[in-house]
Structure formats: structure tokens, C-alpha cells
Scaffold this active site. Structure first.
Site, PDB file in Angstrom:
ATOM      1  CE1 TYR A   9      18.354  -1.269   5.925  1.00  0.00           C
ATOM      2  CE2 TYR A   9      17.913  -1.018   3.874  1.00  0.00           C
ATOM      3  CZ  TYR A   9      17.434  -1.369   4.827  1.00  0.00           C
ATOM      4  OH  TYR A   9      16.355  -2.279   4.945  1.00  0.00           O
ATOM      5  CG  ASP A  51      10.046   1.242   5.020  1.00  0.00           C
ATOM      6  OD1 ASP A  51       9.594   2.250   4.564  1.00  0.00           O
ATOM      7  OD2 ASP A  51      11.249   0.843   4.817  1.00  0.00           O
ATOM      8  CG  ASP A  52       9.411  -4.402   4.292  1.00  0.00           C
ATOM      9  OD1 ASP A  52      10.487  -4.039   3.793  1.00  0.00           O
ATOM     10  OD2 ASP A  52       8.922  -4.822   5.282  1.00  0.00           O
ATOM     11  CG  ASN A  56      17.016  -3.874  -2.197  1.00  0.00           C
ATOM     12  OD1 ASN A  56      17.460  -3.297  -3.050  1.00  0.00           O
ATOM     13  ND2 ASN A  56      15.849  -3.316  -1.560  1.00  0.00           N
ATOM     14  CD  GLU A 115      12.362  -2.403   7.210  1.00  0.00           C
ATOM     15  OE1 GLU A 115      11.664  -1.259   7.597  1.00  0.00           O
ATOM     16  OE2 GLU A 115      12.567  -2.788   6.075  1.00  0.00           O
ATOM     17  CG  ASP A 116      13.242  -6.731   5.765  1.00  0.00           C
ATOM     18  OD1 ASP A 116      12.534  -6.057   4.938  1.00  0.00           O
ATOM     19  OD2 ASP A 116      14.452  -6.695   5.769  1.00  0.00           O
ATOM     20  CE  LYS A 159      14.943  -0.169   5.948  1.00  0.00           C
ATOM     21  NZ  LYS A 159      13.650  -0.092   4.985  1.00  0.00           N
ATOM     22  NE  ARG A 181      11.440  -9.275   2.369  1.00  0.00           N
ATOM     23  CZ  ARG A 181      11.496  -8.101   2.229  1.00  0.00           C
ATOM     24  NH1 ARG A 181      10.253  -7.566   1.831  1.00  0.00           N
ATOM     25  NH2 ARG A 181      12.093  -7.447   2.941  1.00  0.00           N
TER      26      ARG A 181
HETATM   27  P1  NAD Z   1       7.488 -10.953  -1.043  1.00  0.00           P
HETATM   28  O1  NAD Z   1       8.347 -12.316  -0.497  1.00  0.00           O
HETATM   29  O2  NAD Z   1       6.452 -10.248  -0.294  1.00  0.00           O
HETATM   30  O3  NAD Z   1       7.037 -11.186  -2.468  1.00  0.00           O
HETATM   31  C1  NAD Z   1       7.833 -11.611  -3.477  1.00  0.00           C
HETATM   32  C2  NAD Z   1       7.205 -11.753  -4.742  1.00  0.00           C
HETATM   33  O4  NAD Z   1       7.936 -12.131  -5.987  1.00  0.00           O
HETATM   34  C3  NAD Z   1       5.787 -12.802  -4.566  1.00  0.00           C
HETATM   35  O5  NAD Z   1       4.664 -12.267  -5.185  1.00  0.00           O
HETATM   36  C4  NAD Z   1       6.499 -13.727  -5.635  1.00  0.00           C
HETATM   37  O6  NAD Z   1       5.349 -14.737  -5.912  1.00  0.00           O
HETATM   38  C5  NAD Z   1       6.940 -13.181  -6.618  1.00  0.00           C
HETATM   39  N1  NAD Z   1       8.146 -14.159  -7.211  1.00  0.00           N
HETATM   40  C6  NAD Z   1       8.821 -15.052  -6.734  1.00  0.00           C
HETATM   41  N2  NAD Z   1       9.571 -15.806  -7.581  1.00  0.00           N
HETATM   42  C7  NAD Z   1       9.114 -15.115  -8.917  1.00  0.00           C
HETATM   43  C8  NAD Z   1       9.389 -15.307 -10.145  1.00  0.00           C
HETATM   44  N3  NAD Z   1      10.142 -16.459 -10.489  1.00  0.00           N
HETATM   45  N4  NAD Z   1       8.543 -14.706 -11.021  1.00  0.00           N
HETATM   46  C9  NAD Z   1       7.763 -13.880 -10.734  1.00  0.00           C
HETATM   47  N5  NAD Z   1       7.500 -13.509  -9.363  1.00  0.00           N
HETATM   48  C10 NAD Z   1       8.066 -14.038  -8.459  1.00  0.00           C
HETATM   49  O7  NAD Z   1       8.738  -9.873  -0.990  1.00  0.00           O
HETATM   50  P2  NAD Z   1       8.798  -8.218  -1.078  1.00  0.00           P
HETATM   51  O8  NAD Z   1       8.675  -7.700   0.265  1.00  0.00           O
HETATM   52  O9  NAD Z   1       7.663  -7.809  -2.090  1.00  0.00           O
HETATM   53  O10 NAD Z   1      10.170  -8.045  -1.781  1.00  0.00           O
HETATM   54  C11 NAD Z   1      10.419  -8.257  -2.965  1.00  0.00           C
HETATM   55  C12 NAD Z   1      11.857  -7.584  -3.232  1.00  0.00           C
HETATM   56  O11 NAD Z   1      11.537  -6.350  -3.533  1.00  0.00           O
HETATM   57  C13 NAD Z   1      13.017  -8.034  -2.220  1.00  0.00           C
HETATM   58  O12 NAD Z   1      14.128  -8.335  -3.118  1.00  0.00           O
HETATM   59  C14 NAD Z   1      13.037  -6.620  -1.719  1.00  0.00           C
HETATM   60  O13 NAD Z   1      14.343  -6.544  -1.104  1.00  0.00           O
HETATM   61  C15 NAD Z   1      12.534  -5.542  -2.655  1.00  0.00           C
HETATM   62  N6  NAD Z   1      12.106  -4.480  -1.884  1.00  0.00           N
HETATM   63  C16 NAD Z   1      12.768  -3.369  -2.577  1.00  0.00           C
HETATM   64  C17 NAD Z   1      12.450  -2.091  -2.030  1.00  0.00           C
HETATM   65  C18 NAD Z   1      13.039  -0.901  -2.776  1.00  0.00           C
HETATM   66  O14 NAD Z   1      13.827  -0.831  -3.516  1.00  0.00           O
HETATM   67  N7  NAD Z   1      12.602   0.417  -2.345  1.00  0.00           N
HETATM   68  C19 NAD Z   1      11.273  -1.857  -1.095  1.00  0.00           C
HETATM   69  C20 NAD Z   1      10.793  -3.179  -0.438  1.00  0.00           C
HETATM   70  C21 NAD Z   1      11.042  -4.523  -1.221  1.00  0.00           C
END
Ligand code: NAD
Length: 585
Positions: free
Chosen positions: A137, A302-303, A442, A279-280, A208, A190
Site C-alpha cells: 500500500y 473510504d477517502d 500521501n 476509492e480514489d 486495499k 485521484r
Molecule cells: P482532494 O483533491 O479532494 O483535496 C485536496 C485539497 O487540498 C483541496 O481542498 C485543495 O483545494 C487543497 N489544496 C491544494 N493545494 C493546496 C495548497 N497549496 N494549499 C492549501 N490547500 C491546497 O484530495 P483528498 O482526497 O482530500 O486527499 C488529499 C490528501 O490526503 C492526499 O494526499 C491523500 O493521499 C491524503 N489522504 C490521506 C488519508 C490518510 O492518511 N488517512 C486519507 C485520505 C486522503
């Protein structure tokens, strides 16, 4: 071919007449019921022998086939003469795996094992979970998805493409297993924080589902990875001769939603007992899709929901260290996408259950996205954002926002590396005795800050968790073990709970119960090390507890189709798959 009936009579005593409908109702004698189920699933009429058996990853034991099995199953001479124990096979795999120079090489090595001998694959994973989780993963799976077309060896899962419109039922019926219980589906738009990887995103559902099996004992034959290949807007992939997906731009608008709808209708008709995990998917489609289906079928995203639950759990764990109350926290999110807003929804629900009104709870949140602080009157805010928009001036400098809002916790879900700067971390440490710093993005190189930065700039006072794994950090003579706010702590247990009672829906209360259960599992020793989650090595035990808590909610909410067993927890544990070879003779 040896017929199923003949095979069943050869010493194993399984009843060939057992029907599929009986499978989940046979609660007593857990192991026997599970074995029967597996045999029935593997083949309804016959099991293979000879080379065909060796090529069946679900049944293959490789060099562990006994002398008698070799004799009876037509394997004589097809295997090296020495019969190995599973332990020796595990040692061999690990020796080879550790010899690889790169993480991608390790990924290819273990995934190839999954294609050859599934039981051994899961045994290796289970015995080396902390070492292998970052390979199967995040972060390595991200690199694997980026290069999927180049490292592609053997197909796994269902690819549903535009050309299959109108006949998705037939496509799903091509899947050889008839009793799928968990589907993980992505449209690849994504992938982690890596953007649009189209059909290459298949690595994510595959990964997953491996975690469903490894962490919660969902049988591998119950799992189906799916990619909805609706095209990609990734130029590099469109120009890559080895790209595995359809070389079209992404479907959009009504056409896209009709495509997904046909898939959902087909999947629920071909696999009526399956939980469907989104997912994603990208932000603009993830929210409408989950809103459309969450009250109609057994599904979750899940996200959004898994992340909300694991982050809530991390906060509850952190509050066990600080002694603070959840309802008193002020939370500032960097990133207001699926992860950020999923956390918002889940943590608001938790605050409400601890006595705040919904509005009071929402006021404790601040969101900052690519366009700055989310405030009333700002353009392009969705309904989800509106609920959290403050009556405040619009600000675009995150450090200034930290100084103004004075949060107790900052939570990064922006996929933007190094955005929790030295100044941001120092400011958090000035304002809080124990600042809570969660850098969730991530893969690893996207984290908003590293644990070393967090501990250094807060003088060892940060309570830190990340999305991807980091090694322990030495600071001022102390060892800190950063917690990994990995959804793998939540979704496998939730899935097991759903499957165990055949819940017809997945509800917010289930994710809240999962978060509380997980937070309670971090030991005093974990907390002393700064780890707000239990050790990953305990994941199966923790998943079983989460599953029990989730199934309890399903029974309370009258969503479960199966009668409640006398001892729910024991029953759930008895359902968990253990990667052990069957005795075929
Ligand atoms: P998303 O694309 O839905 O959202 C990204 C957000 O970041 C948006 O609101 C965007 O406007 C904002 N953003 C982008 N550039 C920015 C900047 N320079 N300054 C401030 N904000 C900014 O993505 P997501 O699904 O919310 O995932 C975001 C990250 O979180 C990914 O890297 C994902 O891998 C990680 N994530 C981690 C976990 C975990 O660790 N448990 C779970 C889900 C997602």
C-alpha cells in the site's frame, strides 16, 4: 480433473451437497463452515489437478503439497522432490524479497507471489505486516500505479470500460467467483495525492483488498477489485504506448454518472451481498456519488468516511495524552477536499454526540484550501464547504491563519509537501503545550511535514501522526514513534462487521463506533511513545473489535440480515480467514 464429489470424499469429509445459501448460516463449527465455503467457492463441480492445480493461485501450495497429495492430485514429478513446510516457504520469499534493490522491485515480487500462491502471499504479509504494508500500500503502491502499464504482468480484478456500456452485467459475470462480499472500485481520477492515473489506478483496489484480507481476515475469494475505465486526462498516459487503459479523455457530466449507475446496478444484481467501497474518485465526483448511493445500497467512500473515522480516532487518542475534551478543540485543516471534509463531517457528529449543537461543532472547524481560508461570501464553495464557512475576512497566508485562529490541532490533507513550515510548527508550539500535528497527505513525499520537523520545531511536544509511514525519530535523547493515521486501521474492520451480519447499509454511527474502538486500543505504552494508534502488529485483533462494534450498530439500527449470534465477537473472529493450507487428502 478430479470431481468435487470424489475429492470431497477423499478423507476431508466435506459434504458435496451443501448449497451456497447455507454458507453464512452455518455458524457453528466455525472452521469447518469456513473450509466448506471455500471449497464450494473454489469450484462448483470439480477441482483441478496437475499443472492446472499448480496454476490456481487460490489452491496452489507449491512445494508444500504432501507426498499423498502429489500422488492423488497428479502432481508427481511436477514439483521438486523435497516437500517444504510453509515456514520454509515464507523464509524463502522473505529472503528473495529483501534482496531486491528497490521498493518497486519488492512490490512486483510480492504481487507475483499473490498470482502464484495466494495462501503463502497472505502468510508472508501477515507475518511481516509492518515491513510489507508500505510496499503493498502507500507509498509504494503509488509508484506502482504510475508505472502500472510498464510493470503489468498478470490481470487481476475487473476492468470496466466505455466499450462495455450496456453489458456490464455480462462483464461482471465473467468474474470466476460467484459470492463476492467486498468490491473496491475506483475510476482512477485521484490516486493517493498523485492525480489522474486512469486505469492504472487498479493498483489501489488490489492493494486495499489485500489489506481487507491481511488486516481483517476477509477471505480473498470474497473480494473483487474494479476499475471503471472512463478514460484519463493524463497526457503522459495518453501518449504512453504501454498504457493499459482506454486512450480517451474522461467521460464527464451525465454520461459519466450514467456509466457509474450502470455499474452500481450491475454490481448489486450480480453480487447482491457485496459491500461497495468507493476509492480514489476525484473530489467533484466523490461527494455526489456517495450522496446518491449511501441510502440506497451498502456502500461508503473510504477517502471521505474512512479518513474521517481514522482521524477522529487519532484525535481521541491525542486527547488521551493532553487530557483535553473533543468539544473544546479548535481544528484547522490545510486542504478541504474529500479527506478534509470527511473529517469535518465525522468529527462534527462526534462533537454533537458529546453535547454540542451541529452549528456549535461546525464553528470549531476552520478550513484552508488552494484559494485560502474558507469564509462566507467566497466564490465556488460547495454546500459541504458552506456549512463550515466563517464570517471572517478572507486570508491567503496559512501562517497568518494559524496565528489568528489559534488552533489546538492542524490537520494536513492538501497533498502539498512541506506546507507545515518551521514557522507554522513553532507558532503551534507557542500556543499549545501539546500541539496536535497531523500531516496526512500521501504518499510520503507529499506529507505536510515530516515527524522530525514536527518534533524539532515544537521541541518534542508535538503529537504527530502521518498518512504514510515514517520511521521512529530520536530527539533530545527520546524516541518518538509517529502514528500512521492509515485508513487500514478502519476500513477492514468496518467491512468485516458489515459482511459478518450482512448489513444493508454503512452508516455514520458505524464509523464513529469504529473510531472510538480504535482510539481505546492505543495502549499507555503507545501513547508514551507519542503513537496515538495501536501498533500495526495488533491490527487483526483490533479489526475484530471494530467489526464487532460495527455489527452491534447494524443490529441496533435493524440493518442486519443475519440473526445475531449469541457471542458476536467470537462469531466474528471465527469468520476471519487465516492463511493456512488446506489438507486436500
Ligand atoms: P482532494 O483533491 O479532494 O483535496 C485536496 C485539497 O487540498 C483541496 O481542498 C485543495 O483545494 C487543497 N489544496 C491544494 N493545494 C493546496 C495548497 N497549496 N494549499 C492549501 N490547500 C491546497 O484530495 P483528498 O482526497 O482530500 O486527499 C488529499 C490528501 O490526503 C492526499 O494526499 C491523500 O493521499 C491524503 N489522504 C490521506 C488519508 C490518510 O492518511 N488517512 C486519507 C485520505 C486522503
Amino acid at each position: 480433473m478430479l470431481s468435487m464429489i470424489a475429492w470431497a470424499q477423499v478423507g476431508s469429509g466435506y459434504l458435496p451437497e451443501m448449497s451456497r445459501g447455507d454458507i453464512f448460516l452455518k455458524e457453528e463449527g466455525g472452521n469447518v463452515a469456513r473450509k466448506r465455503r471455500r471449497l464450494i467457492r473454489m469450484s462448483t463441480t470439480s477441482i483441478p489437478t496437475g499443472m492446472e492445480l499448480l496454476r490456481n493461485a487460490g489452491l496452489n501450495k507449491g512445494t508444500a503439497f504432501t507426498e499423498e497429495e502429489r500422488e492423488l492430485l497428479g502432481l508427481r514429478g511436477l514439483l521438486p522432490p523435497h516437500v517444504h513446510m510453509m515456514k520454509e516457504q515464507v523464509d524463502r520469499v522473505v529472503e528473495n524479497y529483501r534482496r531486491k534493490d528497490t521498493d518497486l522491485g519488492r512490490y512486483i515480487h510480492v504481487l507475483s507471489l499473490q498470482d502464484r500462491n495466494e495462501t503463502l502471499f497472505y502468510r508472508v504479509i501477515l507475518e511481516n505486516l509492518e515491513e510489507l504494508m508500505p510496499i503493498i500500500y502507500t507509498p509504494t503502491v503509488g509508484e506502482a500505479c504510475q508505472k502500472y502499464g510498464h510493470i503489468f504482468r498478470r490481470t487481476r480484478g475487473c476492468f470496466i470500460a466505455e466499450k462495455h456500456r450496456g453489458r456490464m452485467v455480462d462483464v461482471l459475470r465473467n468474474w470466476p467467483l460467484v459470492d463476492v462480499r467486498v468490491i473496491v472500485v475506483t475510476d482512477g481520477e485521484r490516486i493517493l495525492g498523485l492525480g489522474d492515473l486512469g486505469a492504472n489506478g487498479m493498483g489501489i483496489p488490489v492493494g486495499k483488498l489485500s489489506l481487507y484480507t491481511a488486516c481483517a481476515g476477509i477471505h480473498p475469494a470474497d473480494c473483487l477489485p474494479v476499475v471503471l475505465d472512463v478514460g484519463t486526462n493524463n497526457e503522459e498516459l495518453l501518449n504512453d504506448p504501454l498504457y493499459i487503459g482506454t486512450k480517451n479523455r474522461r467521460l464527464r457530466g451525465d454520461e459519466y454518472y450514467e456509466f457509474v449507475d450502470e455499474f452500481i446496478t450491475a454490481a448489486t444484481s450480480v453480487f447482491p451481498h457485496a459491500l461497495i467501497q468507493f476509492e480514489d474518485f476525484a473530489n467533484p465526483t466523490a461527494f455526489p456519488l456517495i450522496k446518491k448511493y449511501e441510502d440506497k445500497i451498502c456502500t461508503f467512500n473510504d477517502d471521505i468516511q474512512g479518513t474521517g473515522s481514522v482521524v477522529l480516532s487519532g484525535l481521541l487518542g491525542a486527547l488521551r495524552i493532553t487530557g483535553g475534551k473533543l468539544t473544546e478543540q479548535k481544528l484547522l485543516f490545510l486542504g478541504a477536499g474529500e479527506a478534509g471534509m470527511g473529517c469535518g463531517k465525522q468529527i462534527v457528529a462526534a462533537m454533537v454526540s458529546e453535547g454540542l449543537s451541529e452549528k456549535e461543532a461546525q464553528e470549531r472547524f476552520w478550513f484552508f484550501d488552494v484559494d485560502g481560508l474558507i469564509v462566507k461570501g467566497r466564490d465556488n464553495l460547495s454546500d459541504v464547504h458552506q456549512a463550515f464557512a466563517h464570517d471572517h475576512e478572507h486570508m491567503t497566508d496559512f501562517l497568518e491563519v494559524v496565528k489568528t485562529v489559534k488552533p489546538t490541532a492542524i490537520i494536513g490533507a492538501s497533498a502539498q509537501a512541506s506546507t507545515f513550515t518551521k514557522e507554522v510548527l513553532e507558532t503551534m508550539a507557542e500556543m499549545n503545550e501539546r500541539p496536535i500535528i497531523f500531516a496526512l497527505s500521501n504518499p510520503t513525499h507529499k506529507a505536510e511535514c515530516t515527524p522530525t520537523e514536527a518534533y524539532t520545531y515544537t521541541n518534542g511536544r508535538a503529537i504527530y501522526a502521518s498518512g504514510s509511514p515514517f520511521k521512529p525519530v530520536e530527539f533530545n535523547g527520546e524516541t518518538f514513534v509517529p502514528g500512521q493515521g492509515n485508513n487500514a486501521y478502519i476500513f477492514p474492520g468496518v467491512g468485516l462487521g458489515i459482511v459478518a451480519c450482512e448489513s444493508s447499509r454503512v452508516t455514520g454511527e458505524m464509523f464513529y463506533a469504529a473510531a472510538k474502538t480504535l482510539a481505546a486500543e492505543a495502549s499507555e505504552d503507545d501513547l508514551k511513545l507519542g503513537r496515538v494508534y495501536p501498533a500495526l502488529s495488533r491490527i487483526r485483533e483490533v479489526s475484530a473489535k471494530i467489526a464487532t462494534a460495527v455489527a452491534e450498530i447494524a443490529y441496533e439500527q435493524e440493518l442486519a440480515a443475519l440473526p445475531r449470534p449469541k457471542d458476536l465477537h467470537e462469531h466474528i473472529k471465527s469468520l476471519m480467514y487465516m492463511p493456512e493450507y488446506e489438507d486436500y487428502v
